[in-house]
Design a protein around this motif. Structure first.
Motif, short mmCIF file in Angstrom:
data_model
loop_
_atom_site.label_atom_id
_atom_site.label_comp_id
_atom_site.label_asym_id
_atom_site.label_seq_id
_atom_site.Cartn_x
_atom_site.Cartn_y
_atom_site.Cartn_z
N LEU A 158 0.11 -1.63 -0.26
CA LEU A 158 0.20 -0.18 -0.01
C LEU A 158 1.10 1.45 0.06
N GLU A 159 2.04 1.37 0.39
CA GLU A 159 3.00 2.10 0.33
C GLU A 159 3.94 2.47 -0.64
N ARG A 160 4.35 1.74 -0.67
CA ARG A 160 5.18 1.52 -2.01
C ARG A 160 5.19 1.35 -3.05
N THR A 161 4.49 0.51 -4.07
CA THR A 161 4.19 0.69 -5.18
C THR A 161 2.69 1.34 -5.73
N ARG A 162 3.11 1.69 -7.56
CA ARG A 162 2.02 2.36 -7.87
C ARG A 162 0.86 1.71 -8.19
N MET A 163 0.20 0.53 -7.55
CA MET A 163 -0.64 0.61 -7.50
C MET A 163 -1.71 0.96 -5.82
N GLY A 164 -0.70 0.82 -5.53
CA GLY A 164 -0.87 0.70 -3.72
C GLY A 164 -1.16 2.24 -3.32
N THR A 165 -0.40 3.05 -3.86
CA THR A 165 -0.43 4.26 -4.06
C THR A 165 -2.11 4.93 -4.40
N ALA A 166 -2.30 4.50 -5.61
CA ALA A 166 -3.75 4.22 -6.36
C ALA A 166 -4.39 3.79 -5.60
N ILE A 167 -3.99 2.81 -5.06
CA ILE A 167 -6.01 2.22 -3.97
C ILE A 167 -5.87 3.19 -2.37
N ARG A 168 -4.73 3.76 -2.52
CA ARG A 168 -5.34 4.99 -1.22
C ARG A 168 -5.43 6.50 -1.63
N ILE A 169 -5.04 6.60 -3.12
CA ILE A 169 -6.49 7.81 -3.68
C ILE A 169 -7.75 7.28 -3.53
N THR A 170 -8.19 6.46 -4.22
CA THR A 170 -9.47 5.75 -4.38
C THR A 170 -9.66 5.79 -3.53
N SER A 171 -9.43 5.59 -2.21
CA SER A 171 -9.97 5.39 -0.24
C SER A 171 -10.16 6.92 -0.19
N LEU A 172 -8.94 7.61 -0.01
CA LEU A 172 -9.49 9.01 -0.39
C LEU A 172 -10.53 9.84 -0.93
N ASP A 173 -10.29 10.02 -2.41
CA ASP A 173 -10.99 10.80 -2.90
C ASP A 173 -11.66 10.40 -4.78
N ARG A 174 -12.64 9.39 -4.70
CA ARG A 174 -12.70 8.46 -5.59
C ARG A 174 -12.95 9.41 -7.24
N ASN A 175 -13.86 10.77 -7.05
CA ASN A 175 -13.60 11.61 -8.27
C ASN A 175 -12.43 12.60 -8.46
N LEU A 176 -11.93 12.78 -7.08
CA LEU A 176 -10.40 14.01 -7.92
C LEU A 176 -9.18 12.68 -8.13
N GLY A 177 -9.41 12.04 -7.42
CA GLY A 177 -8.59 10.30 -8.64
C GLY A 177 -8.60 10.50 -9.54
N ALA A 178 -9.56 10.21 -9.79
CA ALA A 178 -10.72 10.16 -11.13
C ALA A 178 -9.58 10.66 -12.42
N SER A 179 -9.97 11.90 -11.52
CA SER A 179 -10.06 13.38 -12.57
C SER A 179 -8.33 13.54 -12.89
N ARG A 180 -7.29 12.80 -11.59
CA ARG A 180 -5.60 13.41 -11.64
C ARG A 180 -5.96 12.07 -12.76
#
Lengths: 286, 304
Positions: A158-180
């Protein structure tokens, strides 16, 4: 002193199991935003697939356990996509109510497949491990080691891989993440797979630690809830502290109270935490 | 009496009992937006209060573990049971009702589990896992067919409950609850205290649910911890969602449908223990599937 240390050691094993069981639950809660009480049934799925392959088909335990974890991943991912994704927009309450339906469906399937009663996975007898005054079984040691390794791997993922980062972003704000430019669909898929795999590993631990019944998986749900509510949101270390605290407290409490009251303590923790510490020991809000 | 008639009477009694619980739950959820996943606790409190109050003194020979039996008049005991239900609602509602949505669901769920655990673990009061058997059936000798009598009592309670909650729903009070559900902040801004109203809803519904619990144990004549698990909560929830929350008549239709389904499956012939297990498991699966499908396609608005 000796019974105290002995119970504390059993508590560490229990806490390790709880950590495995609540990691995936917490991940779903974080990424998908609801309390998936069917998560506890994924433990049963994995435990019974392991049991069946190991005892009935005579497969080696390691292979059976691997198949159990894969089965949990399959079920968890399928349910996530088919049942939970279409109702996302209806909010966390409807998702929680729906997960009750999933609990029933999986319980029905498991009982059709194995019937009722008590099931014990046959494992080779290995000498218990003695450290000073404390004796615990080889398999309890394995669960503790598995919990440590799996937790560290999850944290790293969750902390070090690209997909982990994507998961953390998704958990914070799905829409903002998608728009970025974050592929939130793939991140959500990955989160379902990881959390179901964690449930699968916890299910194998459940099968190894004692006799199984068809309701044993779901019986863990309140204590899983207790662990993740006490921990609060967003920190694996808080989850680990909370799992070990509850695991050890439950065992040590046997010094003063009878086993029947042990669960009341876990439920009491759920109630007290919700009332007085709604953000848990991590102290963060959703 | 023909077996079909007997089965119909059983369905009627159960529809009365579960109908009361479902209407109470529907008032909490459909009207006030409160998710109570521990409704069985109030049901169990009513049942056990009645069982304990009407029980005779413990006997040495029957290996009774309970210490106090009160031999109270059954009608009085039923009323007290309702009152104790309200008391328990006060006790659990005080902390739980500060929470909303799924966290309220969890706390009520946890309360129900604690209660069931206490029923098992405090045998001095509840007689532990064996619970109470031979529960008093008031007027047993003086009415013709006792099940017909129970049917009338149960449907009578259902009618009273239905009238009260239908009227409340249409009253300004009901509209206020609806407003709290839809826009709590707005209601607060008008000077009302939503938490107070939520508590009132909890107290009022607990009274009727506890009375339904009394009829349930009088019908069963036994009260055991295993009869008061989360299955009852979820049975009523599923019936309510199946029918359509918010509308009491549709909720009752849901209760009727699910009860008939249960009885029909119970009547199916089975040849072996394994067959009976499979049938029961199939029923559990089917219930869950119905629940998921209904939630998926009817898409209730609550919680969004």
């Amino acid at each position: 002193m000796s019974p105290f240390l002995q119970l504390a050691a059993l508590g560490v094993a229990q806490g390790s199991f709880l950590l495995l069981a609540s990691l995936g639950f917490a991940l779903t809660r974080r990424v998908e935003g609801f309390l998936n009480i069917a998560h506890a049934q994924y433990l049963s799925v994995s435990a019974f697939v392991t049991f069946f392959l190991n005892n009935t088909l005579g497969l080696h335990f390691a292979g059976a356990a691997l198949a159990g974890v894969l089965a949990a991943i399959g079920v968890g991912f399928l349910v996530g996509k088919v049942v939970f994704e279409p109702i996302r927009r209806l909010g966390p309450a409807v998702a929680l109510i729906t997960s009750v339906g999933v609990v029933y469906m999986l319980e029905g399937i498991i009982e059709i497949a194995v019937g009722t009663g008590s099931f014990l996975v046959t494992l080779p007898r290995l000498a218990p491990v003695r450290v000073g005054p404390v004796t615990i079984t080889f398999y309890q040691v394995m669960v503790v080691i598995a919990a440590l390794v799996v937790t560290l791997l999850t944290a790293w993922y969750l902390e070090r891989t690209r997909m982990g980062t994507a998961i953390r972003i998704t958990s914070l704000d799905r829409n903002l993440g998608a728009s970025r430019g974050v592929d939130v669909r793939r991140a959500s898929n990955a989160a379902w797979i990881v959390s179901s795999a964690l449930a699968g590993i916890a299910g194998v631990a459940l099968a190894v630690l004692g006799a199984l019944t068809t309701t044993k998986g779901f019986e863990q749900i309140l204590i899983i809830l207790a662990v993740s509510l006490l921990a609060g949101v967003g920190s694996i270390s808080a989850l680990a502290i909370s799992a070990f605290a509850i695991g050890i407290a439950r065992e040590i409490s046997l010094l003063w109270i009878s086993a029947g009251f042990r669960d009341i303590i876990a439920f009491g923790i759920v109630i007290l935490v919700l009332i007085f510490m709604p953000n848990g020991i991590a102290g963060r809000t959703e | 009496m023909s077996p079909i008639l007997a089965a119909l009477i059983t369905v009627g009694i159960l529809v009365g009992i579960y109908g009361v619980v479902a209407i109470a739950l529907n008032f909490q959820y459909g009207q006030a937006g409160m998710i109570n996943f521990g409704v069985v606790a109030y049901f169990a409190i009513g049942a056990y209060t009645f069982a304990i109050l009407t029980a005779g003194p413990p006997s040495e020979t029957a290996l009774d573990a309970y210490r106090w039996g009160f031999d109270v008049n059954p009608l009085l005991a039923a009323l007290i049971a309702g009152g104790v239900g309200v008391l328990f609602a006060a006790l659990s509602g005080w902390p739980a009702l500060r929470l909303r949505g799924e966290y309220l669901a969890l706390t009520t769920f946890a309360f129900a589990e604690v209660l069931q655990s206490l029923l098992i673990n405090v045998p001095a009061v509840t007689n532990g896992t064996s619970g109470f058997s031979n529960i008093v059936q008031p007027l047993r000798g003086s009415v013709g067919n006792y099940n017909v009598f129970l049917l009338l009592v149960s449907l009578g309670l259902l009618a009273v409950t239905l009238i009260i909650f239908e009227r409340l729903k249409r009253s300004p009070y009901g509209r206020l609850l609806q407003a709290i559900k839809n826009d709590e902040l707005g209601v607060t801004a008008t000077g009302q205290v939503p938490e107070r109203y939520r508590r009132q809803v909890f107290f009022l519904t607990a009274f009727f649910v506890a009375l339904a619990g009394v009829i349930y144990v009088v019908w069963l004549t036994i009260a055991r911890p295993t009869s008061f698990g989360a299955e009852i909560t979820f049975f009523v929830w599923i019936a309510m969602i199946l029918g359509g929350e918010g509308n009491n008549w549709r909720v009752l239709a849901g209760v009727l449908g699910l009860t008939v389904l249960d009885e029909l499956i119970g009547q199916l012939p089975v040849r072996s223990v394994r067959g009976a297990q499979m049938l029961q498991a199939g029923q559990v699966f089917l219930t869950g599937l119905l629940f998921v499908l209904v939630l998926r396609w009817r898409q209730p608005k609550a919680g969004s």
